[in-house]
Design an enzyme around this catalytic site. Structure first.
Site, PDB file in Angstrom:
ATOM      1  N   TYR A  56       0.848  -1.194   0.000  1.00 22.51           N
ATOM      2  CA  TYR A  56       0.000   0.000   0.000  1.00 22.51           C
ATOM      3  C   TYR A  56       0.884   1.245   0.000  1.00 22.51           C
ATOM      4  O   TYR A  56       1.372   1.681   1.052  1.00 22.51           O
ATOM      5  CB  TYR A  56      -0.930   0.033   1.215  1.00 22.51           C
ATOM      6  CG  TYR A  56      -1.882  -1.141   1.326  1.00 22.51           C
ATOM      7  CD1 TYR A  56      -2.127  -1.991   0.246  1.00 22.51           C
ATOM      8  CD2 TYR A  56      -2.555  -1.400   2.518  1.00 22.51           C
ATOM      9  CE1 TYR A  56      -2.996  -3.058   0.353  1.00 22.51           C
ATOM     10  CE2 TYR A  56      -3.442  -2.470   2.627  1.00 22.51           C
ATOM     11  CZ  TYR A  56      -3.650  -3.291   1.548  1.00 22.51           C
ATOM     12  OH  TYR A  56      -4.518  -4.350   1.661  1.00 22.51           O
ATOM     13  N   PRO A 201     -15.151  -5.471   1.514  1.00 19.47           N
ATOM     14  CA  PRO A 201     -16.459  -5.940   1.993  1.00 19.47           C
ATOM     15  C   PRO A 201     -17.625  -5.111   1.469  1.00 19.47           C
ATOM     16  O   PRO A 201     -18.774  -5.542   1.572  1.00 19.47           O
ATOM     17  CB  PRO A 201     -16.328  -5.829   3.515  1.00 19.47           C
ATOM     18  CG  PRO A 201     -15.356  -4.714   3.722  1.00 19.47           C
ATOM     19  CD  PRO A 201     -14.354  -4.878   2.601  1.00 19.47           C
ATOM     20  N   ALA A 203     -17.475  -4.045  -1.757  1.00 21.40           N
ATOM     21  CA  ALA A 203     -17.272  -4.147  -3.208  1.00 21.40           C
ATOM     22  C   ALA A 203     -16.757  -2.833  -3.791  1.00 21.40           C
ATOM     23  O   ALA A 203     -17.258  -2.331  -4.801  1.00 21.40           O
ATOM     24  CB  ALA A 203     -18.555  -4.587  -3.908  1.00 21.40           C
ATOM     25  N   GLY A 205     -17.113   0.110  -2.829  1.00 21.08           N
ATOM     26  CA  GLY A 205     -18.090   1.193  -2.818  1.00 21.08           C
ATOM     27  C   GLY A 205     -19.370   0.895  -3.562  1.00 21.08           C
ATOM     28  O   GLY A 205     -20.341   1.659  -3.465  1.00 21.08           O
ATOM     29  N   LEU A 207     -21.596  -1.222  -2.945  1.00 24.39           N
ATOM     30  CA  LEU A 207     -22.687  -1.497  -2.013  1.00 24.39           C
ATOM     31  C   LEU A 207     -23.009  -0.317  -1.097  1.00 24.39           C
ATOM     32  O   LEU A 207     -23.837  -0.445  -0.198  1.00 24.39           O
ATOM     33  CB  LEU A 207     -22.357  -2.734  -1.174  1.00 24.39           C
ATOM     34  CG  LEU A 207     -22.398  -4.063  -1.944  1.00 24.39           C
ATOM     35  CD1 LEU A 207     -21.680  -5.163  -1.174  1.00 24.39           C
ATOM     36  CD2 LEU A 207     -23.839  -4.449  -2.239  1.00 24.39           C
ATOM     37  N   GLY A 209     -24.479   2.327  -2.055  1.00 24.92           N
ATOM     38  CA  GLY A 209     -25.715   2.958  -2.515  1.00 24.92           C
ATOM     39  C   GLY A 209     -25.500   4.266  -3.244  1.00 24.92           C
ATOM     40  O   GLY A 209     -26.466   4.910  -3.674  1.00 24.92           O
ATOM     41  N   LYS A 210     -24.245   4.655  -3.447  1.00 24.14           N
ATOM     42  CA  LYS A 210     -23.957   5.950  -4.077  1.00 24.14           C
ATOM     43  C   LYS A 210     -24.037   5.906  -5.599  1.00 24.14           C
ATOM     44  O   LYS A 210     -24.183   6.942  -6.248  1.00 24.14           O
ATOM     45  CB  LYS A 210     -22.556   6.433  -3.670  1.00 24.14           C
ATOM     46  CG  LYS A 210     -22.398   6.754  -2.206  1.00 24.14           C
ATOM     47  CD  LYS A 210     -21.067   7.420  -1.913  1.00 24.14           C
ATOM     48  CE  LYS A 210     -19.899   6.518  -2.228  1.00 24.14           C
ATOM     49  NZ  LYS A 210     -18.593   7.134  -1.850  1.00 24.14           N
TER      50      LYS A 210
END
Length: 318
Positions: A56, A201, A203, A205, A207, A209-210
């Protein structure tokens, strides 16, 4: 916050922990003062594990985490997990890599050292790097050994190579959209008393909802080649996202909280490590624990997510 055992050890890890991939150029969060606020908020809200990696930002994330924990006087209160890249798994590289991680993390020992991925491009025998990791445990520089992105059969081989230690965790991609880990990896982990640390977890972003099929994220970051966000795939995902939104409204939660909660209530050996770009996202992630949706709602998500197929060849074979 709910706490779960790390494999067969007596370590209790927060079911919702913090992933630190975003503290790098990949996700663009390089403001140290913001990172420090995120980590402070993380600990204040019951999270006790931070997961980072050498890969990272080529050590940048490790350095940010170590600096913040030192300045906040939290080094002894936080369980720190990091990872060695697959290309650094030669015996000599493992021994040198941990020295760099300890320096950047400002720690005397690493709580959980994970193999980031098998050495796919190098001909390094499994026993070579696993025995190097075990030697680091004997030396007191590492407390526990984990793997990441390992198929079950390779976890078996890794354990065979160890004389007195055992692999306590496998960190894999796992979310309500991408559930391949349920086929072999999670059952194997349950059978062998190992933890599953779920990366991505939410995905990446999807999931949250944006996004919609008409409003996808700009492909300027790590999602540039992410199959979930191919328009053809995302159209198939939208019914699930709409269902998540509806269930979230019913419980007074956010889509992210519902999506993370579904993972936590599906298996009791799962620990999720969502990232956060600000303190508010940390608090939102924490709100995924310590509640339970009804079985009927859980089942609706189970059944809707089963309908999804992610076609990863769309950009190659239209």
């Amino acid at each position: 916050m709910e706490y779960r055992s790390l494999g067969s050890t007596e370590e209790k890890i927060s079911a919702v922990s913090l992933g630190a991939w975003q503290f790098s150029e990949s996700w663009g969060l390089l403001d140290y003062e913001m990172i420090k606020k995120i980590i402070s908020t993380t600990i204040d809200n019951g999270i006790n594990m931070i997961d980072t990696a050498i890969a990272y930002g080529r050590g940048k994330s490790e350095d940010f985490v170590g600096r913040a924990l030192e300045e906040l006087n939290l080094k002894e209160k936080v369980f720190v997990a990091t990872k060695i890249p697959g290309e650094m798994l030669g015996y000599h590289d493992v021994l040198r890599a941990v020295r760099g991680s300890l320096r950047r993390l400002r720690k005397e020992s690493i709580d959980l050292l994970q193999v980031h991925s098998p050495p796919l491009w190098n001909n390094i025998p499994t026993c070579e790097y696993m025995r190097a990791l075990e030697k680091l445990v004997i030396q007191g520089l590492v407390r526990y050994i984990g793997v990441s992105n390992f198929p079950s059969i390779l976890v078996e081989e890794a354990n065979f190579c160890l004389s007195r230690e055992e692999v306590v965790s496998n960190q894999v991609r796992y979310n309500l959209i991408e559930r391949d880990a349920e086929k072999e990896i999670i059952p194997h982990a349950l059978q062998n008393d190992m933890s599953i640390i779920a990366w991505s977890p939410l995905a990446k972003g999807a999931l949250s909802g944006k996004y919609t099929a008409e409003n996808l994220p700009k492909f300027s970051d790590v999602r540039q080649n992410e199959p979930i966000f191919y328009p053809e795939n995302f159209k198939n995902i939208m019914p699930l996202i709409d269902l998540v939104k509806g269930i979230a409204e019913k419980y007074g939660k956010t889509p992210s909280q519902v999506s993370l909660n579904w993972l936590l209530t599906s298996y009791d050996n799962v620990i999720v490590i969502p990232g956060a770009k600000n303190p508010e996202q940390v608090i939102e992630n924490v709100g995924a624990a310590d509640w339970k949706m009804s079985y009927d709602d859980w089942l609706l998500l189970e059944e809707e997510s089963r309908k999804i197929t992610i076609y990863r060849s769309l950009n190659v074979f239209p």
